[in-house]
Design an enzyme around this catalytic site. Structure first.
Site, PDB file in Angstrom:
ATOM      1  N   ARG A  46     -11.051  10.527  12.285  1.00 38.62           N
ATOM      2  CA  ARG A  46     -10.268   9.334  12.643  1.00 38.62           C
ATOM      3  C   ARG A  46      -9.003   9.771  13.395  1.00 38.62           C
ATOM      4  NH1 ARG A  46      -8.296   6.197   7.363  1.00 38.62           N
ATOM      5  NH2 ARG A  46     -10.227   5.034   7.573  1.00 38.62           N
ATOM      6  N   PRO A  47      -8.637   9.122  14.503  1.00 36.16           N
ATOM      7  CA  PRO A  47      -7.394   9.499  15.174  1.00 36.16           C
ATOM      8  C   PRO A  47      -6.184   9.257  14.270  1.00 36.16           C
ATOM      9  CG  PRO A  47      -8.577   7.778  16.427  1.00 36.16           C
ATOM     10  CD  PRO A  47      -9.327   8.007  15.152  1.00 36.16           C
ATOM     11  N   GLY A  48      -5.265  10.217  14.222  1.00 33.43           N
ATOM     12  CA  GLY A  48      -4.053  10.055  13.412  1.00 33.43           C
ATOM     13  C   GLY A  48      -4.314  10.031  11.919  1.00 33.43           C
ATOM     14  N   HIS A  49      -5.433  10.623  11.497  1.00 32.54           N
ATOM     15  CA  HIS A  49      -5.883  10.534  10.100  1.00 32.54           C
ATOM     16  C   HIS A  49      -4.856  11.132   9.132  1.00 32.54           C
ATOM     17  CE1 HIS A  49      -9.737  10.941   7.438  1.00 32.54           C
ATOM     18  NE2 HIS A  49      -8.776  10.246   6.846  1.00 32.54           N
ATOM     19  N   TYR A  68      -2.284  -0.323  10.957  1.00 29.71           N
ATOM     20  CA  TYR A  68      -2.376  -1.001   9.655  1.00 29.71           C
ATOM     21  C   TYR A  68      -1.141  -0.729   8.802  1.00 29.71           C
ATOM     22  CZ  TYR A  68      -3.313  -1.375   4.702  1.00 29.71           C
ATOM     23  OH  TYR A  68      -3.180  -1.647   3.364  1.00 29.71           O
ATOM     24  N   SER A  69      -0.827   0.557   8.598  1.00 34.17           N
ATOM     25  CA  SER A  69       0.282   0.857   7.676  1.00 34.17           C
ATOM     26  C   SER A  69       1.614   0.414   8.265  1.00 34.17           C
ATOM     27  CB  SER A  69       0.287   2.334   7.284  1.00 34.17           C
ATOM     28  OG  SER A  69       0.277   3.175   8.399  1.00 34.17           O
ATOM     29  N   ASN A  72     -12.154  13.551   0.036  1.00 37.40           N
ATOM     30  CA  ASN A  72     -13.238  12.623   0.398  1.00 37.40           C
ATOM     31  C   ASN A  72     -14.604  13.247   0.124  1.00 37.40           C
ATOM     32  OD1 ASN A  72     -11.358  10.773   1.233  1.00 37.40           O
ATOM     33  ND2 ASN A  72     -11.464  11.364   3.395  1.00 37.40           N
ATOM     34  N   LYS A  74     -15.258   0.196   3.539  1.00 42.14           N
ATOM     35  CA  LYS A  74     -14.397   1.230   2.954  1.00 42.14           C
ATOM     36  C   LYS A  74     -15.263   2.354   2.388  1.00 42.14           C
ATOM     37  CE  LYS A  74     -10.645  -1.218   3.671  1.00 42.14           C
ATOM     38  NZ  LYS A  74      -9.875  -1.964   2.723  1.00 42.14           N
ATOM     39  N   LYS A 129       1.932  -3.220   7.444  1.00 40.34           N
ATOM     40  CA  LYS A 129       2.273  -3.423   6.026  1.00 40.34           C
ATOM     41  C   LYS A 129       3.731  -3.025   5.766  1.00 40.34           C
ATOM     42  CE  LYS A 129       0.032  -4.588   2.937  1.00 40.34           C
ATOM     43  NZ  LYS A 129      -0.206  -5.957   2.390  1.00 40.34           N
ATOM     44  N   TYR A 155     -15.535  11.859   7.740  1.00 43.05           N
ATOM     45  CA  TYR A 155     -14.696  12.133   8.911  1.00 43.05           C
ATOM     46  C   TYR A 155     -14.162  13.566   8.837  1.00 43.05           C
ATOM     47  CZ  TYR A 155     -14.355   6.986   9.387  1.00 43.05           C
ATOM     48  OH  TYR A 155     -14.621   5.648   9.513  1.00 43.05           O
ATOM     49  N   THR A 169       0.822  -1.217   0.000  1.00 43.63           N
ATOM     50  CA  THR A 169       0.000   0.000   0.000  1.00 43.63           C
ATOM     51  C   THR A 169       0.858   1.271   0.000  1.00 43.63           C
ATOM     52  OG1 THR A 169      -1.477   1.292   1.429  1.00 43.63           O
ATOM     53  CG2 THR A 169      -0.082  -0.282   2.531  1.00 43.63           C
ATOM     54  N   ASP A 170       0.277   2.352  -0.499  1.00 45.03           N
ATOM     55  CA  ASP A 170       0.978   3.647  -0.425  1.00 45.03           C
ATOM     56  C   ASP A 170       1.007   4.173   1.012  1.00 45.03           C
ATOM     57  OD1 ASP A 170      -1.722   4.352  -0.168  1.00 45.03           O
ATOM     58  OD2 ASP A 170      -1.736   5.782  -1.819  1.00 45.03           O
ATOM     59  N   GLU A 171       0.198   3.590   1.909  1.00 41.01           N
ATOM     60  CA  GLU A 171       0.105   4.129   3.269  1.00 41.01           C
ATOM     61  C   GLU A 171       1.404   3.946   4.056  1.00 41.01           C
ATOM     62  OE1 GLU A 171      -3.639   3.575   5.274  1.00 41.01           O
ATOM     63  OE2 GLU A 171      -4.676   3.271   3.375  1.00 41.01           O
TER      64      GLU A 171
HETATM   65  P1  TYD Z   1     -10.853   4.102   3.618  1.00 40.33           P
HETATM   66  O1  TYD Z   1     -11.744   3.609   2.518  1.00 40.33           O
HETATM   67  O2  TYD Z   1     -11.016   3.522   4.980  1.00 40.33           O
HETATM   68  O3  TYD Z   1      -9.346   3.972   3.113  1.00 40.33           O
HETATM   69  P2  TYD Z   1      -7.949   4.526   3.771  1.00 40.33           P
HETATM   70  O4  TYD Z   1      -8.189   4.992   5.149  1.00 40.33           O
HETATM   71  O5  TYD Z   1      -7.101   3.311   3.726  1.00 40.33           O
HETATM   72  O6  TYD Z   1      -7.500   5.612   2.848  1.00 40.33           O
HETATM   73  O7  TYD Z   1     -11.049   5.660   3.747  1.00 40.33           O
HETATM   74  C1  TYD Z   1     -10.815   6.539   2.661  1.00 40.33           C
HETATM   75  C2  TYD Z   1     -10.934   7.934   3.184  1.00 40.33           C
HETATM   76  O8  TYD Z   1     -12.292   8.171   3.558  1.00 40.33           O
HETATM   77  C3  TYD Z   1     -10.107   8.184   4.443  1.00 40.33           C
HETATM   78  O9  TYD Z   1      -9.566   9.502   4.386  1.00 40.33           O
HETATM   79  C4  TYD Z   1     -11.104   8.063   5.569  1.00 40.33           C
HETATM   80  C5  TYD Z   1     -12.395   8.543   4.940  1.00 40.33           C
HETATM   81  N1  TYD Z   1     -13.632   7.915   5.465  1.00 40.33           N
HETATM   82  C6  TYD Z   1     -14.694   8.724   5.871  1.00 40.33           C
HETATM   83  O10 TYD Z   1     -14.635   9.980   5.794  1.00 40.33           O
HETATM   84  N2  TYD Z   1     -15.832   8.118   6.338  1.00 40.33           N
HETATM   85  C7  TYD Z   1     -15.941   6.756   6.443  1.00 40.33           C
HETATM   86  O11 TYD Z   1     -16.993   6.259   6.937  1.00 40.33           O
HETATM   87  C8  TYD Z   1     -14.846   5.938   6.012  1.00 40.33           C
HETATM   88  C9  TYD Z   1     -14.927   4.433   6.093  1.00 40.33           C
HETATM   89  C10 TYD Z   1     -13.721   6.566   5.518  1.00 40.33           C
END
Ligand code: TYD
Length: 336
Positions: free
Chosen positions: A270-273, A139-140, A238, A178, A143, A196, A113-115
């Site tokens: 999300r924490p640490g987004h 997760y990252s 997003n 996702k 990986k 988020y 993954t790119d993460e």
């Molecule tokens: P995700 O599909 O979980 O992939 P990743 O975190 O691996 O990139 O999330 C994609 C983006 O969307 C990420 O910035 C988190 C955001 N997101 C939301 O805003 N709401 C949600 O319910 C979810 C699942 C993700």
């Protein structure tokens, strides 16, 4: 399978996101064999390799959902780190039994993954294959650890490995935890569309069949020991992704009144987004001639149409376990 005559052994633990119904189209194909199992089970792997003598191992198996890794990181270390290690050890033992020609032709392709590269600010250039690893989520980090093990098996043992680091995938059969499938299925069910924080985080979306084509190219012609970044040249916030899905649904299956956009709800971040991911995919284009065939417009339209045509699949995957996850992740979330 449609691209070659070779047989494929598909090994999968069938955890919550796995689903045999995804393989229905292969049910009568003699070249396809499914075996249920865990990559942490080294004995089972050794027996399968001895029996089937693979010319290549494509390693897709992973826990992959960041939000789940925040609630329960242990499964990520077990599957992504220990599992990759066990698979590498079984592959190495099998590889050592091959004659010189087969040994040279063998490939272990690790899908990552790119993460692993961490997060970008708006002005940063996209991730290249030489960007330093800086994983931010359990997760990252898991990986990244698996990528390092794969790399070490090449440098230490000479195993012919290849690694791909891809951006966010989307398309048919995507488990609705996702973002994209969650938004499509929630929208249709009349539920909130959870965004988020401010929704200005950026991801680089890659249509799943483009990703498959890239993996085939790397397997055929990738230089052993190299890594290849695979991305869609398609950065989106997003909120813009959610808006585009709502607009497609408004067009394809309008509500009696209002727009699907009315269901959007900004919730606690999300924490640490990670703020932004973006892939520089010039190496795979230059060396292997791969670039994505789909644009976000064509890929997202196909994806929304697939979900509209596959209600039974959606109903089946939204089982008891899925509902427990939705409850854990989304109930009691503050409006942001
Ligand atoms: P995700 O599909 O979980 O992939 P990743 O975190 O691996 O990139 O999330 C994609 C983006 O969307 C990420 O910035 C988190 C955001 N997101 C939301 O805003 N709401 C949600 O319910 C979810 C699942 C993700």
């Amino acid at each position: 399978m449609a691209q070659s005559d070779e047989s494929v052994l598909n090994y999968d633990k069938l955890t919550y996101a796995g689903n045999l119904n995804n393989l229905t189209s292969l049910r009568n194909d003699e070249r396809h064999l499914f075996v249920q199992g865990d990559i942490c089970d080294g004995e089972k792997l050794a027996a399968l390799f001895a029996e089937h003598q693979p010319r290549a191992i494509l390693h897709f198996a992973a826990e992959s959902h960041v939000d789940r890794s925040i609630h329960g990181p242990a499964a990520f270390v077990t599957t992504n780190v220990n599992g990759t290690f066990t698979l590498l050890e079984a592959a190495r033992a099998y590889w050592n039994t091959l004659d010189a020609d087969k040994k040279a032709a063998f490939r272990f392709l690790h899908v990552s993954t790119d993460e692993v590269y961490g997060t970008l600010s708006a002005e940063d250039p996209p991730f290249t294959e030489t960007t330093a690893y800086a994983p931010n989520s359990p997760y990252s980090a898991s990986k990244a650890a698996s990528d390092h093990l794969v790399r070490a098996y090449h440098h230490t043992y000479g195993m012919p490995v290849l690694t791909t680091n891809c951006s966010n995938n989307y398309g048919a059969y995507h488990f609705p935890e996702k973002l994209i499938p969650l938004i499509i299925t929630n929208a249709r069910a009349g539920k909130d569309l959870p965004v988020y924080g401010d929704g200005q985080q950026v991801r680089d979306w890659l249509y799943v069949t483009d990703h498959c084509a890239a993996i085939r190219r790397v397997l055929e012609s990738g230089r052993v020991g190299e890594t290849y970044n695979v991305g869609g040249w398609n950065e989106q916030t997003n909120l813009s992704v959610v808006h585009t899905i709502c607009d497609l649904l408004d067009e394809l299956q309008a509500k009696p009144t209002g727009s699907y956009r009315d269901q959007i709800k900004h919730i606690t971040d999300r924490p640490g987004h990670d703020r932004r991911y973006a892939i520089d995919a010039r190496k795979i284009e230059r060396e292997l001639g791969w670039k994505p065939a789909e644009t976000f417009e064509t890929g997202l339209r196909k994806t929304v149409e697939w979900y509209l045509a596959n209600d039974a699949w959606v109903a089946q995957v939204q089982s008891g376990d899925y509902m427990k996850w939705v409850d854990l992740q989304y109930s009691n979330k503050e409006q942001a």
